[in-house]
Design a protein around this motif. Structure first.
Motif, PDB file in Angstrom:
ATOM      1  N   TRP A 106       0.831  -1.207   0.000  1.00 21.52           N
ATOM      2  CA  TRP A 106       0.000   0.000   0.000  1.00 21.52           C
ATOM      3  C   TRP A 106       0.864   1.255   0.000  1.00 21.52           C
ATOM      4  CZ3 TRP A 106      -0.502   4.115   3.372  1.00 21.52           C
ATOM      5  CH2 TRP A 106      -1.617   4.938   3.183  1.00 21.52           C
ATOM      6  N   ILE A 107       1.930   1.263   0.797  1.00 19.08           N
ATOM      7  CA  ILE A 107       2.759   2.467   0.931  1.00 19.08           C
ATOM      8  C   ILE A 107       3.425   2.852  -0.384  1.00 19.08           C
ATOM      9  CG2 ILE A 107       3.187   2.036   3.376  1.00 19.08           C
ATOM     10  CD1 ILE A 107       6.083   1.230   2.540  1.00 19.08           C
ATOM     11  N   LYS A 108       3.659   1.900  -1.279  1.00 19.45           N
ATOM     12  CA  LYS A 108       4.369   2.185  -2.522  1.00 19.45           C
ATOM     13  C   LYS A 108       3.572   3.141  -3.406  1.00 19.45           C
ATOM     14  CE  LYS A 108       6.834  -2.266  -2.620  1.00 19.45           C
ATOM     15  NZ  LYS A 108       6.376  -2.805  -1.336  1.00 19.45           N
ATOM     16  N   THR A 109       2.266   2.988  -3.434  1.00 18.53           N
ATOM     17  CA  THR A 109       1.426   3.889  -4.224  1.00 18.53           C
ATOM     18  C   THR A 109       1.333   5.259  -3.571  1.00 18.53           C
ATOM     19  OG1 THR A 109       0.108   2.041  -5.078  1.00 18.53           O
ATOM     20  CG2 THR A 109      -0.892   4.226  -5.183  1.00 18.53           C
ATOM     21  N   PHE A 110       1.288   5.288  -2.235  1.00 21.06           N
ATOM     22  CA  PHE A 110       1.003   6.534  -1.522  1.00 21.06           C
ATOM     23  C   PHE A 110       2.266   7.290  -1.096  1.00 21.06           C
ATOM     24  CE2 PHE A 110      -2.857   4.174  -1.443  1.00 21.06           C
ATOM     25  CZ  PHE A 110      -3.844   5.141  -1.533  1.00 21.06           C
ATOM     26  N   GLY A 111       3.431   6.773  -1.486  1.00 18.67           N
ATOM     27  CA  GLY A 111       4.676   7.501  -1.282  1.00 18.67           C
ATOM     28  C   GLY A 111       5.198   7.498   0.134  1.00 18.67           C
ATOM     29  N   GLY A 214      -7.509  -3.452  -8.585  1.00 21.59           N
ATOM     30  CA  GLY A 214      -6.626  -2.539  -7.887  1.00 21.59           C
ATOM     31  C   GLY A 214      -7.215  -1.173  -7.584  1.00 21.59           C
ATOM     32  N   ILE A 215      -7.002  -0.749  -6.341  1.00 21.93           N
ATOM     33  CA  ILE A 215      -7.140   0.653  -5.943  1.00 21.93           C
ATOM     34  C   ILE A 215      -5.746   1.264  -5.955  1.00 21.93           C
ATOM     35  CG2 ILE A 215      -7.749   2.218  -4.052  1.00 21.93           C
ATOM     36  CD1 ILE A 215      -9.841   0.052  -3.215  1.00 21.93           C
ATOM     37  N   GLY A 216      -4.795   0.552  -5.335  1.00 19.68           N
ATOM     38  CA  GLY A 216      -3.384   0.875  -5.456  1.00 19.68           C
ATOM     39  C   GLY A 216      -2.771   0.076  -6.591  1.00 19.68           C
ATOM     40  N   LYS A 217      -1.502   0.346  -6.870  1.00 18.16           N
ATOM     41  CA  LYS A 217      -0.847  -0.243  -8.036  1.00 18.16           C
ATOM     42  C   LYS A 217      -0.171  -1.587  -7.758  1.00 18.16           C
ATOM     43  CE  LYS A 217       0.347   4.203 -10.219  1.00 18.16           C
ATOM     44  NZ  LYS A 217      -0.193   3.963 -11.566  1.00 18.16           N
ATOM     45  N   TYR A 218       0.233  -1.828  -6.491  1.00 18.43           N
ATOM     46  CA  TYR A 218       1.165  -2.922  -6.205  1.00 18.43           C
ATOM     47  C   TYR A 218       0.557  -3.986  -5.309  1.00 18.43           C
ATOM     48  CZ  TYR A 218       4.588   0.601  -7.710  1.00 18.43           C
ATOM     49  OH  TYR A 218       5.289   1.559  -8.407  1.00 18.43           O
ATOM     50  N   ASN A 219       1.014  -5.220  -5.490  1.00 17.12           N
ATOM     51  CA  ASN A 219       0.782  -6.277  -4.512  1.00 17.12           C
ATOM     52  C   ASN A 219       1.915  -7.287  -4.625  1.00 17.12           C
ATOM     53  OD1 ASN A 219       0.115  -7.739  -6.819  1.00 17.12           O
ATOM     54  ND2 ASN A 219      -1.756  -8.600  -5.971  1.00 17.12           N
ATOM     55  N   GLY A 220       1.883  -8.314  -3.778  1.00 15.25           N
ATOM     56  CA  GLY A 220       2.891  -9.369  -3.854  1.00 15.25           C
ATOM     57  C   GLY A 220       4.307  -8.891  -3.646  1.00 15.25           C
ATOM     58  N   GLY A 221       4.507  -7.885  -2.784  1.00 16.79           N
ATOM     59  CA  GLY A 221       5.857  -7.424  -2.494  1.00 16.79           C
ATOM     60  C   GLY A 221       6.479  -6.595  -3.596  1.00 16.79           C
ATOM     61  N   GLY A 222       5.654  -5.826  -4.308  1.00 19.42           N
ATOM     62  CA  GLY A 222       6.188  -4.903  -5.313  1.00 19.42           C
ATOM     63  C   GLY A 222       5.824  -5.212  -6.744  1.00 19.42           C
ATOM     64  N   MET A 223       5.005  -6.230  -6.983  1.00 24.81           N
ATOM     65  CA  MET A 223       4.533  -6.485  -8.335  1.00 24.81           C
ATOM     66  C   MET A 223       3.503  -5.431  -8.722  1.00 24.81           C
ATOM     67  SD  MET A 223       4.060 -10.628  -8.268  1.00 24.81           S
ATOM     68  CE  MET A 223       5.363 -11.682  -7.647  1.00 24.81           C
ATOM     69  N   MET A 224       3.696  -4.779  -9.879  1.00 20.82           N
ATOM     70  CA  MET A 224       2.786  -3.739 -10.308  1.00 20.82           C
ATOM     71  C   MET A 224       1.649  -4.366 -11.119  1.00 20.82           C
ATOM     72  SD  MET A 224       3.356  -0.158 -12.395  1.00 20.82           S
ATOM     73  CE  MET A 224       4.986   0.149 -11.732  1.00 20.82           C
ATOM     74  N   GLN A 225       0.704  -4.949 -10.391  1.00 26.53           N
ATOM     75  CA  GLN A 225      -0.389  -5.684 -11.028  1.00 26.53           C
ATOM     76  C   GLN A 225      -1.448  -4.760 -11.607  1.00 26.53           C
ATOM     77  OE1 GLN A 225      -0.818  -9.211 -11.369  1.00 26.53           O
ATOM     78  NE2 GLN A 225      -0.716 -10.086  -9.336  1.00 26.53           N
TER      79      GLN A 225
END
Length: 319
Positions: A106-111, A214-225
């Motif tokens: 979650w944090i990856k999308t929200f910076g 997706g609401i955010g961009k990432y899951n699985g430890g950084g996969m941009m699904q």
């Protein structure tokens, strides 16, 4: 008279997050919050789903500002507490995040930085945006249930990977490599299933490998699904992978991290508000990495319903 707790923070710490990092780093996390002049009450979760009840209890007591020190699953539980309580509107709650988990997607999308000191700085800056929240409706023991998610839900292969990841975590494994181990193990055991997916009325009925919402961009430890996801536009990004085979997955493995895998001819993306997923034998589901079991699912979106503290300088920037 205003309740003084509405301006005080309720901190929920998951000691099991990050395979025990939460417990090991508790003193450091609290020291940084205290140094940054946060006034707070601490609660430590003790068992799975406990954060849901801790969140409800905090809101009932009058708290409207929450800090979750944990991973994506901890945030998911807090969100489910916020949206299942009846003491105030969910829009009245503000949530901040101190990342302690393994994947921290979650944090990856929200910076939000993946360091305690920097994450607390972002909390102190207090920049707030309102993100969308997803709701999944399904049946369990002949009862209709709702669960909510703040980042991403997955069905089919994604759910199998989430289940295997959680099994590895329960055995004390940690680090991003466990996602790759779960991915590899799942590839040899998963069978593509004929699945019906209805996306805002558009029906797809064929062999489906996975569906990511997706609401955010990432899951699985950084996969941009979900590379096209925008968390506050009132729309999910839906990514459907049709029957692709082991070789196709291996060829697209690096593209899973860059988002370029969506260019594969077996992958389709959509923007949508309502999705239903079903198959003759039901299909496995997960939300923010939390397993939902095999079922038929209805998914809809609540636009801009949760206030979250974010980093506007890094928001939606690729990692």
């Amino acid at each position: 008279m205003e309740n003084p707790l509405t301006k005080k923070w309720f901190v929920i710490l998951n000691p099991h997050a990050g395979s025990g990092r939460g417990k090991k780093d508790q003193a450091e996390i609290l020291k940084r919050l205290t140094k940054a002049d946060f006034q707070y009450e601490l609660a430590v979760s003790e068992f799975p789903k406990h954060i849901i009840q801790l969140t409800i209890d905090a809101i009932e007591k009058g708290y409207r500002n929450l800090i979750v020190a944990g991973g994506d699953g901890s945030l998911n539980e807090a969100v489910n507490g916020i949206f299942s309580q009846t003491f105030c509107l969910p829009e009245e709650i503000t949530v901040g995040m101190i990342p302690v988990g393994t994947g921290n997607d979650w944090i990856k999308t929200f910076g939000i930085p993946n360091y305690y000191s920097e994450a607390v700085k972002i909390l102190n800056q207090g920049e707030i945006m309102r993100q969308d929240i997803g709701r999944i409706t399904f049946s369990e023991n002949d009862l209709t249930k709702n669960c909510y998610f703040a980042n991403m839900a997955g069905f089919g292969f994604d759910a199998m990977v989430a289940t295997k990841t959680n099994q590895l975590k329960s055995k004390g494994r940690n680090g991003i490599s466990l996602y790759l181990q779960a991915l590899g193990s799942s590839l040899f055991n998963y069978r593509t299933t004929k699945t019906q997916v209805v996306i805002d009325g558009q029906k797809i009925d064929e062999l489906i490998f996975s569906v990511s919402i997706g609401i955010g961009k990432y899951n699985g430890g950084g996969m941009m699904q979900a590379p096209g996801a925008i968390p506050d536009n009132g729309l999910f990004q839906v990514t459907i992978i049709r029957k692709i085979g082991l070789l196709g997955i291996l060829r697209n493995l690096s593209g899973l991290y860059s988002g370029k895998y969506v260019n594969d001819y077996r992958v389709s993306t959509f923007q949508a508000k309502n999705i239903s997923i079903s198959s003759a034998h039901n299909i496995a589901g997960e939300a923010d990495g939390e397993t939902l079991g095999d079922n038929k699912f209805e998914i809809d979106i609540f636009s801009q319903k949760l206030a979250v503290i974010y980093n506007p300088q890094k928001y939606l920037k690729e990692k």
